[in-house]
Design a protein around this motif. Structure first.
Motif, mmCIF file in Angstrom:
data_model
loop_
_atom_site.group_PDB
_atom_site.id
_atom_site.type_symbol
_atom_site.label_atom_id
_atom_site.label_comp_id
_atom_site.label_asym_id
_atom_site.label_seq_id
_atom_site.Cartn_x
_atom_site.Cartn_y
_atom_site.Cartn_z
ATOM 1 N N ASP A 485 0.860 -1.190 0.000
ATOM 2 C CA ASP A 485 0.000 0.000 0.000
ATOM 3 C C ASP A 485 0.898 1.242 0.000
ATOM 4 O O ASP A 485 1.518 1.567 1.015
ATOM 5 C CB ASP A 485 -0.902 -0.007 1.244
ATOM 6 N N PRO A 486 0.987 1.970 -1.120
ATOM 7 C CA PRO A 486 1.873 3.150 -1.165
ATOM 8 C C PRO A 486 1.391 4.315 -0.326
ATOM 9 O O PRO A 486 2.124 5.271 -0.127
ATOM 10 C CB PRO A 486 1.886 3.516 -2.655
ATOM 11 N N SER A 487 0.148 4.258 0.201
ATOM 12 C CA SER A 487 -0.350 5.366 1.022
ATOM 13 C C SER A 487 0.134 5.279 2.465
ATOM 14 O O SER A 487 0.000 6.232 3.220
ATOM 15 C CB SER A 487 -1.884 5.394 0.997
ATOM 16 N N THR A 488 0.691 4.134 2.875
ATOM 17 C CA THR A 488 1.224 3.980 4.225
ATOM 18 C C THR A 488 2.748 3.982 4.162
ATOM 19 O O THR A 488 3.334 3.581 3.147
ATOM 20 C CB THR A 488 0.739 2.679 4.867
ATOM 21 N N PHE A 489 3.392 4.420 5.236
ATOM 22 C CA PHE A 489 4.844 4.479 5.205
ATOM 23 C C PHE A 489 5.403 4.382 6.612
ATOM 24 O O PHE A 489 4.743 4.710 7.592
ATOM 25 C CB PHE A 489 5.335 5.763 4.517
ATOM 26 N N TRP A 490 6.655 3.918 6.674
ATOM 27 C CA TRP A 490 7.447 3.940 7.903
ATOM 28 C C TRP A 490 8.356 5.150 7.865
ATOM 29 O O TRP A 490 8.847 5.544 6.797
ATOM 30 C CB TRP A 490 8.277 2.672 8.005
ATOM 31 N N PHE A 491 8.583 5.780 9.011
ATOM 32 C CA PHE A 491 9.479 6.926 9.037
ATOM 33 C C PHE A 491 10.384 6.844 10.262
ATOM 34 O O PHE A 491 10.028 6.273 11.297
ATOM 35 C CB PHE A 491 8.707 8.252 9.041
ATOM 36 N N SER A 492 11.567 7.407 10.115
ATOM 37 C CA SER A 492 12.569 7.402 11.175
ATOM 38 C C SER A 492 12.320 8.567 12.125
ATOM 39 O O SER A 492 11.360 9.331 11.975
ATOM 40 C CB SER A 492 13.964 7.506 10.555
ATOM 41 N N ASN A 525 10.492 3.593 -2.765
ATOM 42 C CA ASN A 525 9.559 4.706 -2.887
ATOM 43 C C ASN A 525 9.609 5.502 -1.585
ATOM 44 O O ASN A 525 9.345 4.961 -0.511
ATOM 45 C CB ASN A 525 8.140 4.204 -3.164
ATOM 46 N N VAL A 526 9.960 6.784 -1.694
ATOM 47 C CA VAL A 526 10.249 7.607 -0.527
ATOM 48 C C VAL A 526 9.480 8.917 -0.631
ATOM 49 O O VAL A 526 9.324 9.479 -1.731
ATOM 50 C CB VAL A 526 11.769 7.890 -0.421
#
Length: 596
Positions: A485-492, A525-526
């Protein structure tokens, strides 16, 4: 001339001032009042001095923000040279009162501040900021609902200078972390203006910075302790908006620290008195509703003589040709004297075996045997029976299906048959034995056994690693990097410069494949651009060993192609420099990782 507001004063001919309430702002008095038009309790803030005009303008802007966790502004105006702001009544104890009994549990502090941050994020998206957060403006009702008061108004009364969107958002974010510090420790960390929380004990300071919460209260989780230390530290680090605070705190559970307090009246008594109040016995569930039931027999017994039966249809039309001789007309209403129930005595006359009486007796079973026999027709109606037609249609459908099945069984589809191959022997060369006697596979067999190169290697798991922390950096939600799912992401974590704030040389992600497979490249993808990443066929324990297979700056779609495919089961993405996201923050936000 300015009129002094006191008990019994009616503001604007509508709001009757009843009882004073505590106030922590100079030149502002707070009152419990009654809206005499709508006959409801309200809360009135009387602005006696200071920046009255900017405060009233801020109240009008705050009234445009709608959220259940923000105290709703109902009216704004002037009365005899005095400004006033009318809002809904505030229920529950404030955070100041709650920490008087001691620090909150980490879960409850997370939930209270998280709810306040979510409310202020709603206001921020409408262009309204609080800018004067302190423990006295955050309240928790008895049912666990968080209420934030003073949105934009308190900052105007304090003369807070206007700022750009980034500065004001950062101010609210830092103040929310200060509230979190207070909930965890019961102490208020020093900030812009210590006078904002005069009734909360100040936090101890070491080298000009507040002591970490974990050193003041046992059991503080590492993520909350790190959030407070980083945000309240010397660098401009940590969350930059209330929404960032929500992401740092979520998820949180139910709030269970509310006490049954009578709105602002508990403010003067303190939360300790509220906690000492006798427990209220919980309400017992109401007994189930019983439905009165009535039998058919009793319904007929209670009817007076000659009354129509309940539920019977209207009188039927007489049959063609008149009523046959010796029979009575059957209608939906019994003849006079015929409404007899069980145990009733029939009228005097000959028994049913004799000739029927035209006023009561009839052929067939009597009323006592079947009380609804009188609604039957004299002659049975002829109805169309569709059973035969349905059977014929079903039989035809089955027959047609069998025909099509037979044709598909004995006839190959178009394009699957080769007329030449059917009539001539196979042109394929037979397998020839090798020198050792084994039979070598034909070229066609070799092609069939080769693996499909179009299927990408499957990712089994992804985990973070940090050279300075064995547990890794921000391990939560790392599975979002390969959920499809490109709408969700992990971030530092967020840092104040691309070089990780000088705290470390880099961090990374270890990608574990489901099985060892040849890999020719990786696509990232970032959210954001810049920074630098390197990919190696190694593990997190040795992230910089071996030659880099690919690397470069990050972008919305970063394609890292290898010069030659590498067979491996693990890959390491090592970030040596942070990119910049859309909000100007230095952190990594990975939406999707694809291995080719």
């Amino acid at each position: 001339m300015t009129e002094e507001v006191g008990r019994g004063t009616v503001l604007a001919g509508r709001y009757r001032v009843d009882e004073p309430l505590p106030s922590d702002l100079a030149g502002v008095s707070v009152w419990r009042a009654t809206d005499q038009i709508l006959d409801r309790p309200v809360r009135v803030r009387v602005l006696e001095s200071g920046a009255v005009a900017p405060a009233l303008d801020a109240a009008r802007r705050a009234a445009l923000v709608t959220d259940a966790r923000l105290v709703r502004v109902l009216d704004v105006g002037m009365h005899e040279g005095v400004g006033y702001v009318v809002s809904e009544q505030i229920t529950g104890a404030s955070l100041t009162q709650l920490v008087e009994r001691g620090p909150l549990t980490p879960d409850q502090a997370r939930a209270v501040v998280g709810e306040a941050a979510a409310a202020l994020e709603v206001a921020r998206r409408r262009g309204v900021h609080h800018l004067a957060l302190r423990p006295s403006v955050v309240h928790v009702s008895a049912d666990g609902r968080v209420l934030v008061s003073g949105l934009a108004i308190d900052a105007a009364l304090l003369g807070a200078p206007p700022g750009d969107a980034r500065t004001t958002s950062r101010t609210d974010a830092v103040d929310l972390v200060r509230l979190l510090y207070t909930g965890l420790t019961g102490r208020w960390p020093a900030g812009r203006d210590d006078a904002l929380a005069p009734t909360v004990q100040p936090a101890p300071v070491l080298d000009g910075l507040p002591v970490p919460p974990a050193e003041l209260a046992p059991g503080v989780p590492n993520d909350l302790d790190t959030l407070c230390v980083v945000t309240l530290g010397p660098n401009q680090d940590g969350p930059f908006s209330p929404g960032d605070v929500v992401h740092e705190l979520e998820p949180w559970g139910e709030i269970r620290i509310g006490r049954p307090a009578d709105d602002d009246r508990a403010a003067g008594e303190g939360a300790v008195a509220a906690a000492a109040a006798p427990a209220v016995e919980p309400e017992r569930p109401a007994p189930p509703v019983r439905v009165a039931r009535q039998s058919v027999r009793s319904a007929f017994d209670e009817l007076p003589a000659g009354a129509p039966l309940p539920g019977t249809p209207p009188p039927a039309a007489p049959a063609r040709g008149g009523i046959p001789s010796g029979r009575v007309e059957r209608t939906g209403v019994l003849p006079a004297g015929a409404a007899y129930g069980a145990g009733a005595v029939p009228p005097p006359g000959p028994p049913p075996s004799h000739a029927p009486e035209p006023d009561f007796w009839d052929e067939g079973p009597g009323f006592a045997d079947d009380p609804f026999a009188f609604v039957e027709d004299d002659e049975p109606r002829r109805r169309f029976d569709p059973t035969a037609l349905v059977l014929v249609v079903v039989g035809l459908a089955v027959l047609i299906g069998l025909v099509f099945a037979a044709r598909s069984l004995f006839t190959s589809p178009v394009g699957d048959r080769d007329p030449v191959a059917d009539d001539t022997p196979s042109q394929q060369e037979p397998a020839t034995p090798s020198e050792g006697g084994a039979t070598e596979p034909t070229p066609q067999e070799t092609v069939d056994e080769a693996p499909d190169p179009g299927v990408p290697p499957a990712i089994e798991s992804v985990r973070t690693f940090d050279p300075t922390d064995p547990a890794g950096e921000r391990v939560a939600n790392v599975e979002l990097t390969h959920d499809g799912d490109p709408s969700t992401f992990w971030f530092s974590y967020t840092y104040n410069n691309p070089a990780f704030g000088g705290l470390k040389e880099g961090m990374g992600l270890e990608v574990t494949l489901a099985a060892e497979a040849p890999v020719s490249g990786v696509t990232l993808n970032v959210n954001g651009s810049g920074g630098n990443v390197e990919v190696r066929a190694t593990t997190a324990s040795t992230p910089t060993e071996g030659a880099a297979l690919g690397g470069g700056p990050l972008g919305p779609e970063t394609v890292l192609d290898f010069e030659e495919p590498v067979t491996t089961s693990t890959l390491v993405l090592y970030f040596t420099e942070l990119p910049t996201n859309a909000a100007g923050q230095y952190r990594i936000e990975v939406t999707e990782i694809t291995v080719r």
